[in-house]
Scaffold this motif. Structure first.
Motif, PDB file in Angstrom:
ATOM      1  N   GLY A  20      21.895  -9.875  45.301  1.00  6.56           N
ATOM      2  CA  GLY A  20      20.636 -10.524  45.633  1.00  6.56           C
ATOM      3  C   GLY A  20      19.889  -9.844  46.761  1.00  6.56           C
ATOM      4  N   LEU A  21      20.378  -8.698  47.177  1.00  6.09           N
ATOM      5  CA  LEU A  21      19.786  -8.030  48.342  1.00  6.09           C
ATOM      6  C   LEU A  21      18.312  -7.710  48.156  1.00  6.09           C
ATOM      7  CD1 LEU A  21      22.666  -5.553  49.324  1.00  6.09           C
ATOM      8  CD2 LEU A  21      21.737  -7.438  50.719  1.00  6.09           C
ATOM      9  N   GLY A  22      17.880  -7.510  46.907  1.00  4.78           N
ATOM     10  CA  GLY A  22      16.501  -7.096  46.677  1.00  4.78           C
ATOM     11  C   GLY A  22      15.532  -8.257  46.538  1.00  4.78           C
ATOM     12  N   PHE A  23      16.041  -9.490  46.601  1.00  2.21           N
ATOM     13  CA  PHE A  23      15.154 -10.646  46.411  1.00  2.21           C
ATOM     14  C   PHE A  23      14.701 -11.210  47.756  1.00  2.21           C
ATOM     15  CE2 PHE A  23      17.548 -10.273  42.471  1.00  2.21           C
ATOM     16  CZ  PHE A  23      16.540 -10.372  41.531  1.00  2.21           C
ATOM     17  N   PRO A  24      13.599 -11.971  47.718  1.00  3.07           N
ATOM     18  CA  PRO A  24      13.023 -12.466  48.979  1.00  3.07           C
ATOM     19  C   PRO A  24      13.985 -13.398  49.717  1.00  3.07           C
ATOM     20  CG  PRO A  24      11.492 -12.792  47.129  1.00  3.07           C
ATOM     21  CD  PRO A  24      12.787 -12.381  46.547  1.00  3.07           C
ATOM     22  N   THR A  25      13.911 -13.344  51.018  1.00  5.34           N
ATOM     23  CA  THR A  25      14.799 -14.180  51.840  1.00  5.34           C
ATOM     24  C   THR A  25      14.540 -15.664  51.604  1.00  5.34           C
ATOM     25  OG1 THR A  25      13.200 -13.833  53.615  1.00  5.34           O
ATOM     26  CG2 THR A  25      15.205 -12.509  53.681  1.00  5.34           C
ATOM     27  N   GLU A  26      13.278 -16.018  51.306  1.00  8.00           N
ATOM     28  CA  GLU A  26      13.001 -17.448  51.133  1.00  8.00           C
ATOM     29  C   GLU A  26      13.724 -18.058  49.938  1.00  8.00           C
ATOM     30  OE1 GLU A  26      10.774 -14.945  51.220  1.00  8.00           O
ATOM     31  OE2 GLU A  26       8.922 -15.448  50.143  1.00  8.00           O
ATOM     32  N   TYR A  27      14.220 -17.214  49.060  1.00  8.36           N
ATOM     33  CA  TYR A  27      15.020 -17.735  47.946  1.00  8.36           C
ATOM     34  C   TYR A  27      16.507 -17.422  48.143  1.00  8.36           C
ATOM     35  CZ  TYR A  27      10.511 -18.403  45.712  1.00  8.36           C
ATOM     36  OH  TYR A  27       9.232 -18.805  45.430  1.00  8.36           O
ATOM     37  N   GLY A  28      16.860 -17.046  49.351  1.00 10.13           N
ATOM     38  CA  GLY A  28      18.265 -16.758  49.625  1.00 10.13           C
ATOM     39  C   GLY A  28      18.639 -15.305  49.391  1.00 10.13           C
ATOM     40  N   GLY A  29      17.657 -14.470  49.147  1.00 15.14           N
ATOM     41  CA  GLY A  29      17.937 -13.055  48.928  1.00 15.14           C
ATOM     42  C   GLY A  29      18.027 -12.291  50.241  1.00 15.14           C
ATOM     43  N   GLY A  30      18.247 -10.987  50.120  1.00 10.31           N
ATOM     44  CA  GLY A  30      18.407 -10.152  51.308  1.00 10.31           C
ATOM     45  C   GLY A  30      17.104  -9.559  51.793  1.00 10.31           C
ATOM     46  N   GLY A  31      16.102  -9.567  50.933  1.00  5.75           N
ATOM     47  CA  GLY A  31      14.802  -9.018  51.327  1.00  5.75           C
ATOM     48  C   GLY A  31      14.872  -7.544  51.695  1.00  5.75           C
ATOM     49  N   ASP A  32      15.788  -6.836  51.099  1.00  2.04           N
ATOM     50  CA  ASP A  32      15.960  -5.432  51.479  1.00  2.04           C
ATOM     51  C   ASP A  32      16.157  -4.585  50.214  1.00  2.04           C
ATOM     52  OD1 ASP A  32      16.759  -2.934  52.416  1.00  2.04           O
ATOM     53  OD2 ASP A  32      17.803  -3.795  54.143  1.00  2.04           O
ATOM     54  N   ILE A  33      15.057  -4.027  49.713  1.00  3.52           N
ATOM     55  CA  ILE A  33      15.104  -3.230  48.484  1.00  3.52           C
ATOM     56  C   ILE A  33      16.036  -2.035  48.627  1.00  3.52           C
ATOM     57  CG2 ILE A  33      13.721  -1.860  46.883  1.00  3.52           C
ATOM     58  CD1 ILE A  33      12.920  -4.717  46.813  1.00  3.52           C
ATOM     59  N   GLY A  34      15.920  -1.355  49.754  1.00  2.00           N
ATOM     60  CA  GLY A  34      16.746  -0.159  49.966  1.00  2.00           C
ATOM     61  C   GLY A  34      18.221  -0.501  49.854  1.00  2.00           C
ATOM     62  N   ALA A  35      18.607  -1.602  50.480  1.00  2.00           N
ATOM     63  CA  ALA A  35      20.008  -2.011  50.442  1.00  2.00           C
ATOM     64  C   ALA A  35      20.416  -2.357  49.016  1.00  2.00           C
ATOM     65  CB  ALA A  35      20.227  -3.214  51.355  1.00  2.00           C
ATOM     66  N   SER A  36      19.514  -2.983  48.287  1.00  2.00           N
ATOM     67  CA  SER A  36      19.875  -3.394  46.930  1.00  2.00           C
ATOM     68  C   SER A  36      20.078  -2.184  46.022  1.00  2.00           C
ATOM     69  CB  SER A  36      18.833  -4.366  46.365  1.00  2.00           C
ATOM     70  OG  SER A  36      17.888  -3.710  45.582  1.00  2.00           O
TER      71      SER A  36
END
Lengths: 673, 673
Positions: free
Chosen positions: B89-105
């Protein structure tokens, strides 16, 4: 847009020097005549096998749906059924019910490669490797005992040569067979884990006997590797002292039961030594008509050459299936609007698509003809028509080299054709999955391809000297380095070749500029020049290294890529000449001749283009001419385009074996070409 | 024999001009520092994923032993379990519980390629394709409805773009979605058999929803391809009007349930149009912030770029596994007596073996660094750090090109490494079987590699003009041909590049002779020159063809291989520069810098050697210098030889994933190097 009209081709290509005199008339190729030409002398047996494969085409589906155990049984059953039809016995002597025709047996075997490759490999193990070893290394006693039963498939056997620790270097095998005069038996042992027999076909499930290659020891003296008949299974259970393992799941060929064998004090009667080239008397006296241990070994191996010829042929025939599917897909699949906004273009009308597939098609033809020549030469040697020793050594070398080129061609062609079929090519039903996985190991079977090209080069470097076969890498370096400075080239095969190039091209160094690109004499001369030069340059490098005081091993390591290049250059020339010769057999001016010549020219020029840097570095190709060659290749592809369908149909892969309903059947659009 | 002592190397190589000043001191590379460098910014997430893969390593065995149905379930279960750890979930927005970090994903995803590739692809389908489409093409309404559930794996979905009849040419898809204002629904249909959705991951067994790409029609007017959320399964059964087929056995990736979808009058609510780029009002008025239909389409597709970045990275990481196994095998396997009669040599001490493997190792490094740069640039664009439009278009092009190079590299490396491991490489337990079969389709995934290189070239030829993305092949030919004669080159990207080459190498045309082969400025200049020249020559050819009155389609077909070559030349330069830049980041004079520089030099020179004919034809390489390059490559290989083990270990493929007990474990001899 693909069909070149003569006029447009002349205009838009503008490579005047490269085109043949006059206008190009679109040839019409008679499919039957083309197939007859390709089938050659053994058309009947090829047709017979193709018919059988079509009949058993459902095995291609079984391979996907059955459990591994069931698939193995299925392959065995079909094998035994086919044995009843007689074509698997074509290579055995008539007095045992065989066909007595080596050439026919090779034609039959390689045709099997159009179908399920497990079936083909199982046939190769049984009739080629196991049966071949009994026939070639054994004597009447063994023939009487085994040939009829193995030809019928009643007796299944193994060829237990490779060990976990040793593949290509057979002389270093670890398995031992020690003679015990007290009981007149050999005692077979696996001394280390690395010495277990590995990857042995028919071992894991079906084999009763194995021809085991082991270091023979008599009265404390080692005599090198010999072959013994060892029972490995009795009533389906491992024989006493024999442990059998299963190699498990493989990348492909899972219809073949490859396994491992360990021997622990396994006793076999003295008569089980396959004694054509050496025997041990009851009281333990070793005798052989061949004095040198090395020589004896390579003579033994030499009789098994048929295996290499068969694997090379198998690669070439597997490639036929792939190129047929890809070209036919290219003729029905449309992609993107390139010619007009209204309709997507046929894939094969794209220049790039032609560039990807047609050189592979041309090379498939070239290798097919080279393989035919090789099989014919082998037939002559094995039937005693040609007993010239030098010819025999050359044949061994050509067999090794053709196997390398043919199997690499299979790997490469299958990959490119899969990619050319996109996602559809990835579905198992479209054959590429099995073709790719099954044929992958061909580059390793019967000797790693690089090692085989080294063997080719060794022959060239030593002009197939009588010591040729005895030489290992160190010996070879020593042999070449031992030649006097001035004779280093003359003593090698290279010298003769250089002379021939000069005879062919008397005009001196300008010939390169004068000859037409489509002149086969020019093409062959280019290939010959490369061969001569790489071989003599190898010789010089080896010698210089030794002269500079480097250790032979280091010299070899550093020159190794040149050695391989020399072997490859030789083989490329052999293949091209076979193609040119075959083309010249077809009546001049006939449409078939025109069509074949297009393919032959393409094969020749693509080979030069791929190695253009080398030719330029060695002063045989100008930048301008290199560009002209690339243009000519494009032009040849456009001329081949309208012939593509008949040229793949000529390869005669049965429709039933193409499967690919999704690829070229159900989803068929309007057929073009 | 492999370890070059400094003195011997100088003496025997004699390429004085090519060696760096002074003596060569054997570097000692710190493994941890090397891995840290390769892991870069996302070391933590890479370590996390490697740890998880090691933990789940038994799935590699399950892939071989389970039935297809069980294997699919197993892959799904591991996927859902991994989803719990958060890295998917690293590439998904933090507001939905994601990591908000495309590079990491991306780092996490590409690392998955070291393990079972079905697991990786299933993750890619779920979180990258399906999840990515919801995220990028949908709006808050869709995000609220689906993101949390899909991130956790509770809701599995499909990305239903490809059809049987259309892969790369997405704009020509056949599926239709017609708006019915009466019910405020879209009606989705599969009008022809060629328009069925095909090869769709998660379709055959597990998907509940599909993002379906279809031709939107509102009130009789077509608006091009749009994406819709369509329920395809309800309680495990196909939804009304949906027919689901199974693609059946595939060459590989059989843990992924690829299938086919047919729609017959399937009604979905108006809200199911993913409406970030276009919407339809209840009463049937179509609006979009992007006026051009083409532009809109490519903007939509552009947001899905992450898929290409991920597949390219997957190829590179799969190659790491293969090269690690082959190098380690080469360090324990002995074959033939080359150095002395007493003992067989270590395989990796053979010059040819080094020549086969080390360039692949070097290229793996180079591509890894290029991929890192690409992922970083993508991160900046998707997070809004960089909003430059031109940069974005260039990024799309680089993503396409890196995917092509990375996946071809995987195919090539896995094949060569299998062959380098001989028969052992053929056994499934040694990983090559699955690696080869599973990764084969990467060259087709997310666009056929040739088409992708065409895209790269299109960008270069039009200098990423704002119309760049809209242009099909015909448009592109027209665009280039429409430029005035004198500006044809200046208007293309080529001109700027030519200037930069001149800036780099002010010495005029003699620079080729003056610069050292190991000077990275020389190497990069050579690559730049090739790029500039192939691009401008393409432009000229396209223009000339049109000027000569050929139809655009024919012009394109004839120039196509030059177009591809231009795209490739660009990408090779990009990769080399990434490698050079990364090398320069390491402290000068450090052993790590020395070691990396060996690989970088090897990558650079092998690239020139492979294309030596081109450089010679274009006056940038003399025959003598070409030979010096080949010699230097041999010398670099010998210097890399003692570093081989640490250089593959630095790639950090977990031991558990190597399996290969037979290859590099149980049969381990004395470890060399």
């Amino acid at each position: 847009m693909a069909t070149d009209t003569p006029v447009r081709d002349q205009v838009s290509d503008g490579s005047g020097s490269a085109t043949r005199s006059g206008r190009y008339a679109q040839p019409e190729v008679d499919l039957e005549a083309l197939t007859d030409l390709l089938d050659g002398r053994y058309a009947d047996v090829r047709r017979l096998v193709r018919g059988q494969l079509a009949e058993h085409a459902d095995i291609l589906l079984d391979a996907e749906t059955m459990s591994r155990a069931d698939y193995r049984e299925r392959v065995k059953d079909v094998l035994v059924e086919m044995a009843g039809s007689g074509h698997t016995g074509l290579g055995f002597p008539t007095e045992y019910g065989g066909g007595g025709d080596i050439g026919a047996s090779i034609a039959a075997f390689e045709t099997l490669a159009m179908g399920d490759l497990s079936l083909m490999v199982k046939a190769g193990v049984q009739f080629g490797l196991f049966g071949g070893a009994i026939l070639q290394l054994g004597t009447k006693h063994h023939h009487d005992a085994y040939l009829r039963k193995l030809m019928s498939g009643e007796l299944l056997g193994c060829f237990a040569m490779t060990e976990t620790g040793h593949g290509s270097n057979v002389q270093a095998l670890g398995t031992t067979a020690v003679y015990d005069p007290a009981t007149q038996e050999f005692v077979v042992d696996t001394p280390t884990e690395l010495a277990r027999k590995d990857y042995i076909g028919n071992a894991a499930a079906h084999g009763e006997l194995a021809v085991v290659f082991a270091q023979l020891e008599v009265d404390g003296e080692g005599h090198g590797v010999h072959a013994f008949v060892v029972p490995i299974r009795v009533d389906g259970e491992p024989a006493p002292g024999v442990t059998i393992g299963d190699d498990g799941l493989k990348m492909g060929l899972n219809g073949v039961d490859n396994g491992r064998l360990w021997f622990s004090g396994v006793r076999i009667p003295r008569e089980n030594l396959l004694d054509r080239f050496a025997s041990v008397s009851p009281d333990g006296v070793y005798t052989s008509p061949i004095e040198s241990k090395n020589r004896r070994f390579f003579t033994m191996l030499g009789t098994l050459i048929q295996g290499r010829v068969c694997v090379g042929g198998a690669g070439i025939n597997a490639a036929k299936v792939a190129i047929t599917i890809a070209v036919r897909y290219g003729l029905v699949r449309r992609q993107f609007e390139a010619s007009s906004e209204a309709e997507e273009d046929i894939l094969l009308d794209y220049g790039l698509h032609q560039r990807r597939l047609f050189p592979l098609l041309a090379r498939t033809y070239g290798l097919h003809f080279a393989q035919q020549d090789l099989a014919s030469a082998l037939h002559d040697v094995l039937t005693g028509v040609n007993e010239d020793e030098h010819f025999q050594r050359e044949l061994e070398s050509t067999a090794a080299g053709t196997k390398a080129l043919g199997t690499w061609h299979a790997t490469h062609t299958i990959q490119e054709c899969r990619e050319a079929c996109g996602g559809a090519g990835y579905l198992a039903e479209n054959r590429f999955a099995a073709l790719k996985a099954d044929s992958d190991i061909f580059t390793t079977f019967e000797g790693d391809n690089h090692i085989l090209l080294q063997l080719v080069a060794k022959g060239l470097l030593t002009d197939y000297a009588s010591e040729f076969e005895d030489m290992n890498q160190l010996d070879m370096v020593g042999f070449v380095a031992g030649l006097a400075v001035d004779t280093v080239v003359e003593k090698t095969r290279a010298w003769q070749m250089l002379q021939r190039v000069k005879d062919l091209l008397p005009g001196g160094d300008d010939w390169d500029q004068e000859a037409g690109l489509l002149d086969p004499d020019y093409q062959v001369a280019m290939y010959r020049f490369r061969e001569e030069h790489t071989v003599s340059s190898c010789a010089r490098r080896l010698k210089r290294g030794m002269d500079n005081g480097m250790a032979p091993g280091e010299v070899f390591s550093r020159v190794q890529d040149h050695v391989i290049a020399a072997g490859r250059a030789h083989m490329e020339r052999v293949v091209l000449e076979a193609f040119v010769d075959k083309t010249r057999e077809v009546p001049e001016g006939s449409d078939l001749r025109v069509a074949l010549t297009l393919l032959c020219d393409l094969q020749a020029l693509v080979g030069i283009e791929q190695d253009a840097a080398w030719f330029m570095q060695h002063g045989r190709l100008s930048a301008q001419r290199a560009k002209a060659i690339s243009r000519e290749i494009g032009s040849l592809c456009r001329k081949i385009r309208p012939l593509a369908r008949v040229l793949v149909d000529g390869l005669a892969v049965p429709e039933e074996l193409l499967r690919s309903e999704q690829l070229i059947g159900a989803v068929r659009g309007p057929v073009a070409g």
